[in-house]
Design a protein around this motif. Structure first.
Motif, PDB file in Angstrom:
ATOM      1  N   ASP A   1      62.646 -59.676  -0.742  1.00  0.00           N
ATOM      2  CA  ASP A   1      61.244 -59.274  -0.921  1.00  0.00           C
ATOM      3  C   ASP A   1      61.102 -58.343  -2.117  1.00  0.00           C
ATOM      4  O   ASP A   1      60.160 -58.462  -2.911  1.00  0.00           O
ATOM      5  CB  ASP A   1      60.707 -58.573   0.325  1.00  0.00           C
ATOM      6  N   PHE A   2      62.031 -57.416  -2.246  1.00  0.00           N
ATOM      7  CA  PHE A   2      61.964 -56.443  -3.339  1.00  0.00           C
ATOM      8  C   PHE A   2      62.128 -57.108  -4.697  1.00  0.00           C
ATOM      9  O   PHE A   2      61.466 -56.733  -5.669  1.00  0.00           O
ATOM     10  CB  PHE A   2      63.023 -55.365  -3.132  1.00  0.00           C
ATOM     11  N   LEU A   3      62.999 -58.087  -4.767  1.00  0.00           N
ATOM     12  CA  LEU A   3      63.204 -58.789  -6.050  1.00  0.00           C
ATOM     13  C   LEU A   3      61.958 -59.564  -6.461  1.00  0.00           C
ATOM     14  O   LEU A   3      61.692 -59.727  -7.663  1.00  0.00           O
ATOM     15  CB  LEU A   3      64.416 -59.704  -5.964  1.00  0.00           C
ATOM     16  N   LYS A   4      61.171 -60.025  -5.498  1.00  0.00           N
ATOM     17  CA  LYS A   4      59.920 -60.740  -5.796  1.00  0.00           C
ATOM     18  C   LYS A   4      58.774 -59.762  -6.088  1.00  0.00           C
ATOM     19  O   LYS A   4      57.760 -60.150  -6.658  1.00  0.00           O
ATOM     20  CB  LYS A   4      59.511 -61.608  -4.616  1.00  0.00           C
ATOM     21  N   PHE A   5      58.902 -58.531  -5.656  1.00  0.00           N
ATOM     22  CA  PHE A   5      57.857 -57.506  -5.712  1.00  0.00           C
ATOM     23  C   PHE A   5      57.576 -57.081  -7.152  1.00  0.00           C
ATOM     24  O   PHE A   5      58.413 -56.816  -7.940  1.00  0.00           O
ATOM     25  CB  PHE A   5      58.331 -56.316  -4.867  1.00  0.00           C
TER      26      PHE A   5
END
Length: 153
Positions: free
Chosen positions: A149-153
């Protein structure tokens, strides 16, 4: 346990992205705005666009040295409009929920966007072994989901 957890997250992020750095406050002179603090800003804080905060529970919040570092940093250059992910640690039941809420409020004040997916690692001594390996498949799944999720954020 905080550094073990940070190393685990660093490994998972480095497997999925480039230019990932582990920054620990251990033995860093961040309690005043001096040459050492400004060098850390230049090397780590200013160039970064995203931060992962691994926050151990300390007096129903997080350790004061982190707040000192933030207070002694150039807020606009280091923090404004950047992104952050939060992970709470405790040996108790809450996984440092209060500390994450406190840090979220501080980060919002500094115009930092905070990922909605916050992981609370309760009873941390039962979650990660001495080498830094996760002990429970359910926890690994939650952490990997948060990292992705963080990498897509």
């Amino acid at each position: 346990m905080t550094l073990r957890t940070a190393k685990l997250y660093h490994k998972l992020l480095a497997e999925r992205a480039d230019n990932v750095h582990l920054f620990s406050l251990e033995n860093k002179q961040v309690w005043e705005r001096g040459p050492a603090m400004m060098a850390l800003e230049k090397q780590y804080l200013i160039p970064a666009q995203k931060f992962v905060f691994i926050l151990p529970e300390y007096n129903a919040s997080f350790p004061g040295i982190l707040k000192l570092m933030i207070d002694n940093s150039d807020i606009k250059q280091c923090w404004w409009y950047k992104k952050a992910m939060l992970v709470g640690l405790s040996d108790g039941r809450s996984g440092n929920l209060r500390g994450l809420e406190h840090m979220t409020a501080i980060l919002h004040y500094m115009k930092v966007h905070v990922l909605y997916n916050k992981v609370l690692l309760s009873r941390i001594n039962e979650e990660i072994d001495r080498i830094g390996n996760l002990l429970k498949p359910e926890t690994e799944k939650v952490i990997i989901e948060q990292v992705e999720d963080f990498l897509k954020f």
